[in-house]
Write a protein that holds these residues in place. Structure first.
Motif, mmCIF file in Angstrom:
data_model
loop_
_atom_site.group_PDB
_atom_site.id
_atom_site.type_symbol
_atom_site.label_atom_id
_atom_site.label_comp_id
_atom_site.label_asym_id
_atom_site.label_seq_id
_atom_site.Cartn_x
_atom_site.Cartn_y
_atom_site.Cartn_z
ATOM 1 N N UNK A 1 0.851 -1.193 0.000
ATOM 2 C CA UNK A 1 0.000 0.000 0.000
ATOM 3 C C UNK A 1 0.881 1.235 0.000
ATOM 4 N N UNK A 2 0.500 2.221 -0.817
ATOM 5 C CA UNK A 2 1.233 3.475 -0.877
ATOM 6 C C UNK A 2 0.840 4.337 0.335
ATOM 7 N N UNK A 3 1.823 5.008 0.901
ATOM 8 C CA UNK A 3 1.589 5.854 2.070
ATOM 9 C C UNK A 3 1.626 7.306 1.629
ATOM 10 N N UNK A 4 0.499 7.992 1.800
ATOM 11 C CA UNK A 4 0.416 9.411 1.469
ATOM 12 C C UNK A 4 -0.085 10.157 2.709
ATOM 13 N N UNK A 5 -0.427 11.416 2.529
ATOM 14 C CA UNK A 5 -0.828 12.232 3.679
ATOM 15 C C UNK A 5 -2.118 11.746 4.319
ATOM 16 N N UNK A 6 -3.037 11.178 3.524
ATOM 17 C CA UNK A 6 -4.331 10.754 4.057
ATOM 18 C C UNK A 6 -4.376 9.283 4.457
ATOM 19 N N UNK A 7 -3.253 8.587 4.443
ATOM 20 C CA UNK A 7 -3.244 7.164 4.777
ATOM 21 C C UNK A 7 -3.518 6.960 6.258
ATOM 22 N N UNK A 8 -4.341 5.957 6.572
ATOM 23 C CA UNK A 8 -4.656 5.626 7.970
ATOM 24 C C UNK A 8 -4.238 4.193 8.269
ATOM 25 N N UNK A 9 -3.999 3.924 9.560
ATOM 26 C CA UNK A 9 -3.553 2.607 10.027
ATOM 27 C C UNK A 9 -4.488 2.138 11.141
ATOM 28 N N UNK A 10 -4.914 0.863 11.064
ATOM 29 C CA UNK A 10 -5.776 0.274 12.073
ATOM 30 C C UNK A 10 -5.261 -1.107 12.442
ATOM 31 N N UNK A 11 -5.528 -1.520 13.687
ATOM 32 C CA UNK A 11 -5.191 -2.869 14.121
ATOM 33 C C UNK A 11 -6.250 -3.838 13.608
ATOM 34 N N UNK A 12 -5.795 -4.873 12.872
ATOM 35 C CA UNK A 12 -6.711 -5.873 12.343
ATOM 36 C C UNK A 12 -6.789 -7.109 13.221
ATOM 37 N N UNK A 13 -7.455 -8.133 12.728
ATOM 38 C CA UNK A 13 -7.609 -9.387 13.466
ATOM 39 C C UNK A 13 -6.326 -10.212 13.390
ATOM 40 N N UNK A 14 -6.092 -10.973 14.477
ATOM 41 C CA UNK A 14 -4.950 -11.899 14.556
ATOM 42 C C UNK A 14 -3.613 -11.184 14.324
ATOM 43 N N UNK A 15 -3.499 -9.955 14.848
ATOM 44 C CA UNK A 15 -2.240 -9.227 14.751
ATOM 45 C C UNK A 15 -1.967 -8.629 13.398
ATOM 46 N N UNK A 16 -2.960 -8.532 12.531
ATOM 47 C CA UNK A 16 -2.755 -7.955 11.209
ATOM 48 C C UNK A 16 -2.853 -6.433 11.284
ATOM 49 N N UNK A 17 -2.588 -5.798 10.144
ATOM 50 C CA UNK A 17 -2.591 -4.343 10.041
ATOM 51 C C UNK A 17 -3.441 -3.937 8.853
ATOM 52 N N UNK A 18 -4.310 -2.971 9.054
ATOM 53 C CA UNK A 18 -5.178 -2.477 7.981
ATOM 54 C C UNK A 18 -4.673 -1.095 7.574
ATOM 55 N N UNK A 19 -4.299 -0.978 6.283
ATOM 56 C CA UNK A 19 -3.771 0.278 5.746
ATOM 57 C C UNK A 19 -4.682 0.717 4.615
ATOM 58 N N UNK A 20 -5.379 1.821 4.821
ATOM 59 C CA UNK A 20 -6.323 2.353 3.822
ATOM 60 C C UNK A 20 -7.306 1.276 3.371
ATOM 61 N N UNK A 21 -7.764 0.469 4.309
ATOM 62 C CA UNK A 21 -8.734 -0.569 3.991
ATOM 63 C C UNK A 21 -8.130 -1.861 3.473
ATOM 64 N N UNK A 22 -6.807 -1.922 3.278
ATOM 65 C CA UNK A 22 -6.143 -3.128 2.787
ATOM 66 C C UNK A 22 -5.494 -3.844 3.959
ATOM 67 N N UNK A 23 -5.724 -5.139 4.064
ATOM 68 C CA UNK A 23 -5.221 -5.932 5.185
ATOM 69 C C UNK A 23 -3.832 -6.472 4.861
ATOM 70 N N UNK A 24 -2.877 -6.220 5.819
ATOM 71 C CA UNK A 24 -1.503 -6.698 5.678
ATOM 72 C C UNK A 24 -1.171 -7.581 6.872
ATOM 73 N N UNK A 25 -0.359 -8.615 6.615
ATOM 74 C CA UNK A 25 0.074 -9.504 7.687
ATOM 75 C C UNK A 25 1.550 -9.260 7.990
ATOM 76 N N UNK A 26 1.935 -9.583 9.231
ATOM 77 C CA UNK A 26 3.327 -9.383 9.669
ATOM 78 C C UNK A 26 4.245 -10.402 9.000
#
Length: 310
Positions: free
Chosen positions: A225-250
């Motif tokens: 996911x590209x990181x710009x000024x409006x990008x947001x980060x949220x904690x997802x399920x099972x330790x994942x990360x949600x970036x602009x609505x896209x789910x990323x795993x560690x």
């Protein structure tokens, strides 16, 4: 002499009569103004003892002893003045103490800066110098562009080139164009605790403050996911990360373009991202890249109400 008179005196002799005021003719008191008082002529009357100089003692002053409950009016007035003065002095002392405390807190040194190592202070100073040099270069470039735009025939071509360059820069900042250049890769490996969204956001903010020009983040599943000024980060399920609505795993890897030395210093500052992740049992691996590539793109935002002005 009769026996009664002898018995009254106790000595057998009659008691002498007390001296009296000299009488005038016919038994009347002596009319002379300077005639002595008969009480003064009495042998039992107290006499004033002369001073050493021979003068008579001065009469004693008339001392009036009042009752315990009778207090003069000036006593209450003096006490009222003393109480008012005491309150004013206490208020001034309290104000002086407050001023001193504020002054000491203002002039006291920062405990964090005092505990920082000399090597870290040198890095921070180097970071500030690098920012200053970068800003001076930007100022110089803008002044050159201004001179070219005012140079007559070359003004139109210079304006076109400047507009193209500015459009490319805005495209990189907006995430609509890919970018390449020197930079870093920052890899987050979780330990006992997962890598939270707040830790990743702190890293992004520190990289931006250090002069990062373009960034992207990828997960262990290679989702990017590209990181710009409006990008947001949220904690997802099972330790994942949600970036602009896209789910990323560690584990997560941030690729950033900018001055490597300055950004590395910002990440390793005491109490920064690296120290925080290591305190949670994780690890942060920072590697330099001569040609870091940021290829992920962000979809352009559709403008519904704004329009350019010609």
């Amino acid at each position: 002499m009769s026996s009664e008179e002898q018995s009254e005196t106790g000595t057998g002799w009659p008691q002498p009569a007390p001296p009296g005021r000299p009488e005038g003719p016919g038994g009347q008191p002596d009319p002379r103004p300077d005639a002595p008082d008969p009480d003064e002529l009495s042998p039992l009357a107290p006499r004033e003892e002369p001073d050493r100089d021979g003068a008579g003692a001065e009469p004693a002053e008339d001392v009036t002893v009042g009752l315990p409950g009778d207090r003069p009016a000036w006593v209450g007035s003096v006490r009222s003045r003393l109480s008012t003065a005491s309150v004013m002095i206490a208020a001034l002392l309290a104000l002086l103490g407050f001023t001193l405390v504020v002054q000491l807190k203002t002039t006291s040194t920062d405990p964090t800066a005092g505990a920082t190592r000399q090597e870290d202070l040198v890095r921070i100073l180097s970071d500030l110098d690098a920012r200053e040099n970068r800003l001076r270069q930007d100022i110089s470039g803008l002044e050159d562009s201004q001179r070219q735009l005012r140079s007559g025939e070359q003004g139109r071509q210079a304006a076109l080139d400047e507009a193209t360059r500015r459009a490319d820069e805005l495209g990189i900042l907006a995430g609509t164009l890919p970018a390449t250049g020197p930079g870093l890769t920052v890899r987050f490996e979780a330990g006992a605790k997962t890598i939270s969204a707040s830790r990743v956001l702190d890293a992004v903010q520190e990289l931006r403050g250090a002069g990062a020009e373009a960034m992207q983040i990828s997960g262990g599943d290679r989702a990017t996911a590209r990181i710009i000024a409006s990008t947001y980060f949220l904690d997802g399920e099972n330790g994942s990360l949600v970036v602009d609505g896209r789910r990323l795993t560690a584990p997560y890897t941030i690729t950033v373009i900018g001055d490597p030395a300055t950004m590395r210093t910002a990440l390793n500052i005491p109490g920064g991202v690296v120290a925080s992740v290591q305190g949670d049992g994780g690890n942060v691996i920072v590697e330099d890249r001569e040609a870091a590539e940021v290829s992920a793109l962000h979809a352009p935002i559709k403008l519904e109400h704004a329009r350019p002005v010609s």
